[in-house]
Write an enzyme that holds these catalytic residues in place. Structure first.
Site, PDB file in Angstrom:
ATOM      1  CE1 TYR A 146       5.276  -4.685   7.142  1.00 41.48           C
ATOM      2  CE2 TYR A 146       7.559  -5.230   6.639  1.00 41.48           C
ATOM      3  CZ  TYR A 146       6.231  -5.185   6.272  1.00 41.48           C
ATOM      4  OH  TYR A 146       5.864  -5.644   5.045  1.00 41.48           O
ATOM      5  CE  LYS A 197     -11.021  -2.000   8.522  1.00 40.89           C
ATOM      6  NZ  LYS A 197     -11.951  -2.222   7.390  1.00 40.89           N
ATOM      7  CG  ASP A 229     -12.002  -1.829   3.930  1.00 40.87           C
ATOM      8  OD1 ASP A 229     -11.676  -0.636   4.069  1.00 40.87           O
ATOM      9  OD2 ASP A 229     -12.989  -2.327   4.516  1.00 40.87           O
ATOM     10  CG  ASP A 253       4.662  -5.225   2.093  1.00 46.50           C
ATOM     11  OD1 ASP A 253       5.501  -5.137   1.176  1.00 46.50           O
ATOM     12  OD2 ASP A 253       4.281  -6.318   2.559  1.00 46.50           O
ATOM     13  CG  ASP A 257       3.624  -6.574  -3.565  1.00 48.59           C
ATOM     14  OD1 ASP A 257       4.563  -5.753  -3.466  1.00 48.59           O
ATOM     15  OD2 ASP A 257       3.781  -7.804  -3.460  1.00 48.59           O
TER      16      ASP A 257
HETATM   17  C1  IPM Z   1       9.133  -4.972   0.372  1.00 49.11           C
HETATM   18  C2  IPM Z   1       9.268  -6.407   0.817  1.00 49.11           C
HETATM   19  C3  IPM Z   1       9.787  -6.442   2.249  1.00 49.11           C
HETATM   20  C4  IPM Z   1       8.798  -5.699   3.125  1.00 49.11           C
HETATM   21  C5  IPM Z   1      10.076  -7.857   2.792  1.00 49.11           C
HETATM   22  C6  IPM Z   1      11.032  -8.625   1.926  1.00 49.11           C
HETATM   23  C7  IPM Z   1      10.537  -7.832   4.208  1.00 49.11           C
HETATM   24  O1  IPM Z   1       8.047  -7.063   0.690  1.00 49.11           O
HETATM   25  O2  IPM Z   1      10.151  -4.260   0.381  1.00 49.11           O
HETATM   26  O3  IPM Z   1       8.039  -4.577  -0.011  1.00 49.11           O
HETATM   27  O4  IPM Z   1       7.787  -6.282   3.540  1.00 49.11           O
HETATM   28  O5  IPM Z   1       9.030  -4.523   3.383  1.00 49.11           O
HETATM   29 MG    MG Z   2       6.558  -5.943  -0.310  1.00 49.57          MG
END
Ligand code: IPM
Ligand code: MG
Length: 365
Positions: A146, A197, A229, A253, A257
């Site tokens: 990032y 990884k 993975d 990240d 999710d």
């Molecule tokens: C999160 C979001 C952010 C990230 C984006 C919006 C930059 O996806 O907080 O998980 O990737 O950190």
């Molecule tokens: Mg995110």
């Protein structure tokens, strides 16, 4: 107790979910006799619109002087590259990355808790989820790919046109996030999985090297290494095996999710971003959902649960934090659901009503 809280509503559903979360904060203040001075500042698309910068200096200064920051969400409509011609390449998400970095919030805690009431909303079979699923994802937040050097070269031929995103980690950065994760594991089931990884990436091999060093100070914690993975797969086939997962910025990240879906909805998951002081930034892990913005459809619970994390981590108000979490559980037990977690036997409510219900529950506790 008197505390200064900066609120960054941001974009899309940000303002409406943050409004419910601040109501909860005020309800807690009233009930327990605290004072929380709440000031709103700009970030994201709305900040670009009004100041031409995704994170104005004023916002940074205010956050640095605050005791905690509550954030809604940033980002404009998906697929719409509104800021592609911005002179400095600024875009809404950059504001979020910059505030994390400015405040040195390198530890991002993303608790993945499945409320038993929401088992039906989970796409996984009930026997796979088990009861009281509770995984803590610890994501490194201020380094890695990032924040590595970004390059784009435009040449004449396709092969001469390329882009590079560097993934950088130094031992100091790895050590501090691993220490956070080990400490958290110590307070839980003492089971830590480092996700990487290492069969491909040099940075991952450095993570392994440092984790062996840090592990010496945490002999009571069982340390496991897992390729990312495989971790993505294990989260689906056997999520119960995990206690604490720690990983890099980008893997964290993605995996958070993924893990959020096990809990029924990404609209349920809060997060805390912490550094070496008590100043923290609290935000739901979901995005700005522009498609449902302003329609009273968004689930405010992730942001409300982020307030609970703020009370716990920045203000050491454990009783108050538990009170918020209990209220959320109670509202779910009563069958109230926003659209994202709704099934046909539930009572469908909007953003505002959901926030009101949580506040009522706190008042009556
Ligand atoms: C999160 C979001 C952010 C990230 C984006 C919006 C930059 O996806 O907080 O998980 O990737 O950190
Ligand atoms: Mg995110």
């Amino acid at each position: 107790m008197r505390k200064k809280v900066i609120v960054l509503p941001g974009d899309g559903i940000g303002p409406e979910i943050v409004l419910q979360a601040t109501s909860v904060l005020h309800t807690i203040a009233e009930k327990f006799g605290h004072e929380f001075d709440v000031t709103e500042k700009l970030i994201g698309d709305i900040a670009l619109e009004t100041t031409n910068c995704s994170l104005p200096e004023q916002t940074i200064t205010a956050c640095k002087q605050a005791d905690a920051v509550l954030l809604g969400a940033v980002g404009g409509p998906v697929g719409e590259n509104k800021w592609k011609d911005h002179p400095t390449g600024d875009r809404p998400e950059k504001g979020l990355l910059k505030i994390r970095q400015e405040l040195e919030l390198y530890s991002n805690l993303r608790p993945t808790i499945l409320y038993n009431e929401l088992k039906d909303a989970s796409p996984l079979k009930s026997e796979i989820i088990g009861d009281n699923l509770d995984i803590m994802i610890v994501r490194e937040l201020t380094s890695g790919i990032y924040f590595g050097k970004k390059t784009k070269i435009v040449g004449d031929a396709d092969k001469d046109t390329y882009a590079i995103d560097e993934m950088y980690y130094n031992k100091y950065e790895i050590r501090r996030i691993l220490k956070t994760a080990f400490k958290i594991a110590q307070g839980r089931k003492k089971n830590l999985t480092v996700v990487d990884k290492a069969n491909v990436l040099e940075t991952s091999r450095l993570w392994r090297e440092v984790s062996a060093e840090v592990a010496k100070d945490f002999e009571d914690v069982k340390l496991t290494h897992l390729y990312v993975d495989n971790a993505a797969m294990q989260l689906i086939v056997n999520p119960k095996q995990f206690d604490v997962l720690v990983t890099t910025n980008m893997f964290g990240d993605i995996l958070s999710d993924e893990a959020s879906m096990i809990t029924g909805s990404i609209g349920m998951l809060p997060s805390a971003s912490l550094g070496d002081t008590t100043l923290g930034l609290y935000e739901p892990i979901h995005g700005s959902a522009p498609d449902i913005a302003g329609q009273d459809k968004a689930n405010p619970l992730a942001t409300i649960l982020s307030v609970a994390m703020m009370l716990r981590h920045s203000f050491s108000l454990e009783e108050e934090a538990l009170c918020v979490e209990k209220a959320v559980k109670e509202v779910l037990q009563l069958g109230y659901r926003t659209l994202d977690i709704y099934t046909d036997k539930d009572k469908l409510v909007g953003t505002t009503k959901m926030g009101d219900l949580v506040c009522k529950c706190i008042e009556n506790m």
